[in-house]
Motif scaffolding. Structure first.
Motif, short mmCIF file in Angstrom:
data_model
loop_
_atom_site.label_atom_id
_atom_site.label_comp_id
_atom_site.label_asym_id
_atom_site.label_seq_id
_atom_site.Cartn_x
_atom_site.Cartn_y
_atom_site.Cartn_z
N MET A 1 0.81 -1.21 0.00
CA MET A 1 0.00 0.00 0.00
C MET A 1 0.85 1.26 0.00
N ILE A 2 2.01 1.19 0.61
CA ILE A 2 2.93 2.34 0.62
C ILE A 2 3.62 2.49 -0.73
N GLY A 3 3.99 1.35 -1.33
CA GLY A 3 4.80 1.39 -2.55
C GLY A 3 4.06 1.50 -3.86
N VAL A 4 2.78 1.11 -3.89
CA VAL A 4 2.07 1.02 -5.16
C VAL A 4 1.89 2.37 -5.83
N THR A 5 1.65 3.42 -5.05
CA THR A 5 1.43 4.74 -5.67
C THR A 5 2.69 5.24 -6.36
N GLY A 6 3.85 4.97 -5.75
CA GLY A 6 5.11 5.36 -6.39
C GLY A 6 5.38 4.54 -7.63
N PHE A 7 5.07 3.26 -7.58
CA PHE A 7 5.24 2.37 -8.74
C PHE A 7 4.41 2.87 -9.91
N GLU A 8 3.15 3.20 -9.64
CA GLU A 8 2.27 3.67 -10.71
C GLU A 8 2.67 5.05 -11.21
N LYS A 9 3.16 5.89 -10.30
CA LYS A 9 3.61 7.22 -10.72
C LYS A 9 4.78 7.12 -11.69
N ASP A 10 5.68 6.16 -11.44
CA ASP A 10 6.80 5.95 -12.36
C ASP A 10 6.33 5.46 -13.72
N LEU A 11 5.36 4.54 -13.72
CA LEU A 11 4.81 4.05 -14.98
C LEU A 11 4.28 5.21 -15.82
#
Length: 303
Positions: A162-172
């Motif tokens: 939950m902490i990491g998914v927003t950053g992962f998607e932002k990079d995509l």
């Protein structure tokens, strides 16, 4: 003829039996004709609905051509409860698309090696190349809902996701990938009806899994996890779009509109209505507002 039988009574009885047979045959023919008319009406309705989708399916081909010519990557996530209509929508979206330039990804249970890897690694390997569309039939968001409910991940693994998914998607998105996140929302009653149909329909029984059987009993758990997912992962760079899917046809039609509106291609037919039905398509932010209002009014989320 046995002693004491009246010939007139025998003839009368035979006529009565014959009349009963004729009446039964009549009733059967009436029933068969009624059922035939119902099947014909259903077939015509299904045909008309499929015809309504075709102009948008043609637009999806034009959209694909734009992606190919520009080398743009496109990821579409299909999430939602079991029997919410994800699979049927995916089939309609891809029905006429160029098979060389799209993939449907439905990952199964992680292998022992994958369990030791970075959580997103198995999904990154499935991400599209330039000019390709990848449709995830369930995605990394399994960890946001299904896995914590059934104990397939630890609380720490859930929180790290939950902490990491927003950053992962932002990079995509920052690196040029178009990302559309669709959550198909169905009522508890409609889900139960679809499950029952799966039990009795030999062509649909394969869809019924052990988790499906528990879905009704764990309805509130799924709802709570849905709320947490929306609250923490509905961002400006990768927002959620909710598709009300009690009416499967409207869900499919409006999901196509959402997908088409995400890509700045030149319309094949500009006269088509590309505006989603606001009763079917709800923004993630609006869904959160509705769910919070439900909790204030009744003390819990409704769906």
């Amino acid at each position: 003829m046995s002693d004491g039988q009246n010939p007139e009574n025998i003839i009368y009885n035979e006529q009565t039996i014959r009349l009963d047979e004729l009446l039964q045959e009549h009733d059967r023919l009436v029933s068969d004709n009624t059922n035939l008319k119902k099947r014909q009406k259903k077939a015509i309705r299904r045909f008309n609905r499929e015809e309504q989708l075709k102009p948008y399916q043609a637009e999806l081909i034009k959209m694909q051509q734009y992606l190919e010519s520009n080398g743009t990557r496109f990821v579409i996530l299909f999430e939602g409860r079991d029997a919410a209509g994800k699979g049927g929508t995916i089939r309609r979206v891809t029905r006429y698309m160029n098979e060389k330039h799209y993939r449907i990804v439905a990952l199964g249970k992680p292998t022992e090696v994958q369990k030791t890897q970075w959580f997103f690694q198995k999904y990154v390997t499935q991400c599209p190349r330039g000019g390709e569309v990848v449709l995830f039939d369930r995605s990394w968001y399994n960890r946001a809902i299904v896995e914590p409910i059934f104990g397939f991940c630890t609380p720490d693994e859930y929180e790290n996701f939950m902490i990491g998914v927003t950053g992962f998607e932002k990079d995509l998105v920052r690196q040029g990938t178009i990302l559309v996140k669709l959550y198909f929302s169905v009522s508890k009653e409609e889900q139960a009806r679809r499950f029952e149909r799966r039990k009795t329909d030999t062509l649909r029984q394969w869809k019924l899994s052990e988790i499906d059987v528990q879905a009704q009993d764990r309805w509130d758990d799924f709802t709570n996890q849905k709320y947490e997912m929306l609250k923490r992962t509905n961002t400006t760079h990768s927002p959620w779009t909710i598709i009300r899917s009690i009416d499967k046809h409207q869900a499919r039609l409006n999901a196509m509109k959402v997908i088409l509106n995400a890509v700045p291609y030149e319309r094949l037919d500009p006269t088509l209505d590309f505006v989603p039905n606001h009763d079917v398509v709800i923004s993630g932010s609006r869904e959160l507002e509705l769910m919070e209002a439900q909790r204030l009014q009744s003390g819990k989320f409704v769906g």
